[in-house]
Design an enzyme around this catalytic site. Structure first.
Site, PDB file in Angstrom:
ATOM      1  CE  LYS A   1      50.736  -8.188 -10.476  1.00 33.12           C
ATOM      2  NZ  LYS A   1      50.007  -9.416 -10.119  1.00 33.12           N
TER       3      LYS A   1
ATOM      4  CD  GLU B   1      50.093 -13.729 -10.868  1.00 33.26           C
ATOM      5  OE1 GLU B   1      50.123 -12.697 -10.156  1.00 33.26           O
ATOM      6  OE2 GLU B   1      51.106 -14.212 -11.404  1.00 33.26           O
TER       7      GLU B   1
ATOM      8  N   GLY C   1      57.410  -9.337  -2.496  1.00 29.06           N
ATOM      9  CA  GLY C   1      57.422 -10.608  -3.221  1.00 29.06           C
ATOM     10  C   GLY C   1      58.810 -11.202  -3.195  1.00 29.06           C
ATOM     11  N   GLY C   2      59.085 -12.042  -4.173  1.00 26.45           N
ATOM     12  CA  GLY C   2      60.353 -12.762  -4.183  1.00 26.45           C
ATOM     13  C   GLY C   2      61.533 -11.863  -4.553  1.00 26.45           C
TER      14      GLY C   2
ATOM     15  CB  THR D   1      59.691 -10.732  -8.485  1.00 31.94           C
ATOM     16  OG1 THR D   1      59.433 -12.122  -8.549  1.00 31.94           O
ATOM     17  CG2 THR D   1      58.688  -9.994  -9.335  1.00 31.94           C
ATOM     18  N   GLY D   2      61.977  -8.886  -7.308  1.00 34.94           N
ATOM     19  CA  GLY D   2      62.404  -7.569  -6.822  1.00 34.94           C
ATOM     20  C   GLY D   2      63.512  -6.991  -7.681  1.00 34.94           C
TER      21      GLY D   2
ATOM     22  CD  GLU E   1      59.270  -4.370   3.240  1.00 34.76           C
ATOM     23  OE1 GLU E   1      59.905  -5.287   3.789  1.00 34.76           O
ATOM     24  OE2 GLU E   1      59.316  -3.192   3.631  1.00 34.76           O
TER      25      GLU E   1
ATOM     26  CB  CYS F   1      58.558 -12.619   3.794  1.00 32.22           C
ATOM     27  SG  CYS F   1      57.650 -11.553   4.907  1.00 32.22           S
TER      28      CYS F   1
ATOM     29  CD  GLU G   1      61.455 -16.697   0.625  1.00 25.74           C
ATOM     30  OE1 GLU G   1      61.446 -16.323  -0.562  1.00 25.74           O
ATOM     31  OE2 GLU G   1      60.988 -16.015   1.553  1.00 25.74           O
TER      32      GLU G   1
HETATM   33  P1  NAD Z   1      56.439 -13.136  -6.613  1.00 27.79           P
HETATM   34  O1  NAD Z   1      57.654 -12.293  -6.568  1.00 27.79           O
HETATM   35  O2  NAD Z   1      56.380 -14.255  -7.580  1.00 27.79           O
HETATM   36  O3  NAD Z   1      55.152 -12.248  -6.922  1.00 27.79           O
HETATM   37  C1  NAD Z   1      54.803 -11.135  -6.143  1.00 27.79           C
HETATM   38  C2  NAD Z   1      53.991 -10.180  -6.994  1.00 27.79           C
HETATM   39  O4  NAD Z   1      54.816  -9.708  -8.055  1.00 27.79           O
HETATM   40  C3  NAD Z   1      52.771 -10.815  -7.660  1.00 27.79           C
HETATM   41  O5  NAD Z   1      51.732  -9.872  -7.684  1.00 27.79           O
HETATM   42  C4  NAD Z   1      53.267 -11.106  -9.060  1.00 27.79           C
HETATM   43  O6  NAD Z   1      52.240 -11.140 -10.018  1.00 27.79           O
HETATM   44  C5  NAD Z   1      54.178  -9.929  -9.299  1.00 27.79           C
HETATM   45  N1  NAD Z   1      55.224 -10.162 -10.299  1.00 27.79           N
HETATM   46  C6  NAD Z   1      55.781 -11.335 -10.674  1.00 27.79           C
HETATM   47  N2  NAD Z   1      56.697 -11.131 -11.651  1.00 27.79           N
HETATM   48  C7  NAD Z   1      56.712  -9.794 -11.884  1.00 27.79           C
HETATM   49  C8  NAD Z   1      57.448  -8.967 -12.776  1.00 27.79           C
HETATM   50  N3  NAD Z   1      58.362  -9.451 -13.604  1.00 27.79           N
HETATM   51  N4  NAD Z   1      57.216  -7.635 -12.739  1.00 27.79           N
HETATM   52  C9  NAD Z   1      56.331  -7.102 -11.885  1.00 27.79           C
HETATM   53  N5  NAD Z   1      55.591  -7.840 -11.020  1.00 27.79           N
HETATM   54  C10 NAD Z   1      55.790  -9.178 -11.033  1.00 27.79           C
HETATM   55  O7  NAD Z   1      56.208 -13.624  -5.132  1.00 27.79           O
HETATM   56  P2  NAD Z   1      55.048 -14.564  -4.588  1.00 27.79           P
HETATM   57  O8  NAD Z   1      55.356 -15.962  -5.007  1.00 27.79           O
HETATM   58  O9  NAD Z   1      53.730 -13.971  -4.902  1.00 27.79           O
HETATM   59  O10 NAD Z   1      55.277 -14.382  -3.014  1.00 27.79           O
HETATM   60  C11 NAD Z   1      56.259 -15.053  -2.332  1.00 27.79           C
HETATM   61  C12 NAD Z   1      57.463 -14.180  -2.085  1.00 27.79           C
HETATM   62  O11 NAD Z   1      57.078 -12.963  -1.450  1.00 27.79           O
HETATM   63  C13 NAD Z   1      58.439 -14.823  -1.151  1.00 27.79           C
HETATM   64  O12 NAD Z   1      59.737 -14.701  -1.644  1.00 27.79           O
HETATM   65  C14 NAD Z   1      58.290 -14.037   0.134  1.00 27.79           C
HETATM   66  O13 NAD Z   1      59.433 -14.037   0.949  1.00 27.79           O
HETATM   67  C15 NAD Z   1      57.963 -12.686  -0.361  1.00 27.79           C
HETATM   68  N6  NAD Z   1      57.272 -11.889   0.663  1.00 27.79           N
HETATM   69  C16 NAD Z   1      57.979 -10.900   1.296  1.00 27.79           C
HETATM   70  C17 NAD Z   1      57.379 -10.146   2.307  1.00 27.79           C
HETATM   71  C18 NAD Z   1      58.136  -9.060   3.043  1.00 27.79           C
HETATM   72  O14 NAD Z   1      57.523  -8.257   3.717  1.00 27.79           O
HETATM   73  N7  NAD Z   1      59.452  -8.994   2.932  1.00 27.79           N
HETATM   74  C19 NAD Z   1      56.048 -10.390   2.654  1.00 27.79           C
HETATM   75  C20 NAD Z   1      55.356 -11.397   1.980  1.00 27.79           C
HETATM   76  C21 NAD Z   1      55.990 -12.138   0.974  1.00 27.79           C
END
Ligand code: NAD
Length: 509
Positions: free
Chosen positions: A194, A197, A247-248, A251-252, A269, A303, A403
């Site tokens: 996925k 979006e 991602g964030g 969310t993780g 990550e 990140c 962050e």
């Molecule tokens: P995000 O966590 O909002 O979204 C990431 C993904 O998760 C998207 O595809 C989103 O649709 C999905 N998502 C959101 N809520 C969800 C849920 N409840 N259940 C399942 N999936 C869900 O992050 P973002 O705003 O897209 O990206 C920015 C973040 O990503 C920053 O915190 C950044 O540090 C992190 N990031 C980390 C790395 C790494 O390698 N550590 C690399 C790139 C980005």
């Protein structure tokens, strides 16, 4: 800017993307399909707010269809009996095709994400090389043998985990898709990916290559939609064996909770607030240069960004004077303009979040040295924020701890090595960090004390497919890339062979 707008023709750039009734569809079970409930989403160009495409907006029903297709592909399809060499051959072809379409991938990514072409070129090159790296790794032996008491012989084999749900962010759309798909497929898994979006287009173009090279149906599925619906459905499904998320951190945490339904394997990550420690004896020009690159590459939406500059007090004034002078010269603009060095923020929502943090910094009493908000004039229609530096911060400030994920650098000052290390480690994160000094022993001492998974000495940001990527503390769980990234997509099976095929005689009856 206006000149750039005229030369950017979204329809032309996206002409090889599939469409159903004018909508970019998702890729499920080897077919293109619109969302089960018919929803769609318009995507904006972050550089000027104009609509560039309409894409299918899936729901849980689409995620479930993709998961079922993946399940069938893993349990019954030809993929499982394909040799590692054959899987590798497909991945090598894919890598070559990404190279052959490099210009197109760069332009799709710049259009959808906003980052300058010089960055999307790096991403496209690296994506091809990542597929190549894992294609090579697919055929390398990974088992071990063990000296156990006779008459047993014991060894291990690595096997694919199964159906892998993969959820990725918007800041490196093509590269993040690659980091997930390449090792998973090399190891023989099947995938439900996925994309964010906000940035699904390069993943959809990638799917056309999976179709072209006839990966069996269901082996790669690209589902489009929001995190709370599609992402949640993937993370919570009991038919998914592993979820890999970038991602964030918030969310993780939710994904980790979702994954408890069937105790699926997880890789996370997550975010960072990484320290860039500069000692007074550093090579001055190099340290200034990488301090800039560390935070302002990809408009700080990285990140591992060096978002906290931790500088020795005796160097502070001279360093900041030069840093601010160079920051003010950064050319911010449309990523298609070859002069552009920093592009826009991904969306107006995120731009407002970054602006709020800048407001918080002011309110907390930090000293604004440059930047400080939205850019107007020819850039007013896009999500542009001026490269921003805050000095005179204290460790308890929110702008120091949280962050921001934008072009905002906070400066902290230290008197001695111990204080530098203490400041460097003083957040919940532990993704990355760097140190600049010409004293190599000091560099090693500081790096070894830094609680972070990715570290650099006298450089910032280089990332290699060969080396493990991931964080300490609340920056994640597990590692991507390198052999670690491959292993994270395998189960280890222990096989015991009895070489003396006689009854054990344990029970007398
Ligand atoms: P995000 O966590 O909002 O979204 C990431 C993904 O998760 C998207 O595809 C989103 O649709 C999905 N998502 C959101 N809520 C969800 C849920 N409840 N259940 C399942 N999936 C869900 O992050 P973002 O705003 O897209 O990206 C920015 C973040 O990503 C920053 O915190 C950044 O540090 C992190 N990031 C980390 C790395 C790494 O390698 N550590 C690399 C790139 C980005």
């Amino acid at each position: 800017m206006q000149t750039t707008d005229r030369i950017v023709n979204a329809d032309e750039i996206l002409k090889d993307l599939p469409r159903i009734n004018g909508v970019v569809p998702m890729y499920v079970d080897g077919n293109w399909r619109l969302a089960a409930e018919g929803d769609r989403r318009e995507l904006d160009n972050p550089a000027n707010g104009r609509v560039i495409a309409t894409v299918a907006e899936g729901t849980a029903a689409d995620a479930e269809a993709a998961i079922l297709a993946a399940r069938r592909a893993f349990d019954e399809g030809p993929w499982g009996s394909m040799s590692a060499a054959d899987r590798a051959a497909l991945l090598f072809k894919l890598a070559d095709a990404i190279d052959a379409h490099r210009d197109e991938f760069m332009r799709i990514e710049t259009l959808n994400n906003g980052k300058p072409l010089r960055e999307t070129e790096y991403d496209a090159v690296d994506a091809a090389n990542c597929f190549r790296y894992y294609a090579g790794l697919a055929t390398k032996p990974h088992g071990q043998t063990f000296d156990v008491p006779a008459p047993s012989q014991t060894f291990t084999v690595r096997e694919p985990i199964g159906v892998c749900g993969q959820i990725i962010p918007w800041n490196y759309p093509l590269l993040m898709a690659t980091w997930k798909l390449a090792p998973a497929l090399a190891a023989g898994n099947v995938c439900v990916l996925k994309p964010s979006e906000l940035t699904p287009l390069s993943a959809i173009r990638l799917a056309t290559l999976f179709e072209q090279f006839e990966f069996p149906p269901g082996v790669v599925n690209i589902v489009l939609g929001a995190g709370a619906t599609v992402g949640h459905a993937i993370a919570a499904s009991t038919l998914v064996d592993k979820v890999a998320f970038t991602g964030g951190t918030k969310t993780g945490r939710s994904i980790m909770t979702d994954a408890t339904t069937n105790l699926k394997k997880i890789s996370l990550e997550l975010g960072g607030k990484s320290p860039n420690v500069v000692f007074a004896d550093a090579n001055f020009d190099t340290a200034v240069d990488y301090a800039l690159f560390g935070i302002f590459a990809n408009a700080g939406q990285v990140c591992s960004a060096g978002s906290r500059l931790i500088v020795e007090r005796s160097l502070h004034d001279r360093f900041l004077e030069r840093l601010v002078e160079r920051t003010k010269k950064i050319r911010v603009g449309n990523g298609f303009d070859p002069q552009t060095e920093m592009g826009p923020i991904i969306s107006s929502v995120h731009r407002e979040r970054v602006e709020d943090y800048i407001g918080t910094g002011r309110a907390e009493g930090a000293k604004l040295l440059c930047g400080g908000g939205r850019l107007g004039g020819a850039l007013a229609d896009g999500n542009f924020i001026a490269p921003t530096i805050f000095d005179d911060t204290s460790p308890s400030m929110r702008i120091v701890q949280e962050e921001i994920f934008g072009p905002v650098l906070v400066v902290q000052t230290f008197e001695n090595e111990a204080q530098a290390i203490a400041l460097a480690n003083d957040t919940i994160y532990g993704l990355a960090g760097a140190v600049f000094t010409q004293d190599i022993a000091k560099a090693h001492r500081v790096i070894r004390k830094m609680r972070a998974g990715i570290t650099w000495i006298n450089t910032y940001h280089p990332t290699y497919n060969e080396a493990p990527w991931g964080g300490y503390k609340q920056s994640g769980i597990g590692r991507e890339l390198g052999t670690y990234g491959y292993d994270a997509y395998t189960e280890v099976k222990q096989i015991n062979v009895n070489l003396d095929v006689e009854p054990s005689g344990w029970f007398s009856g």
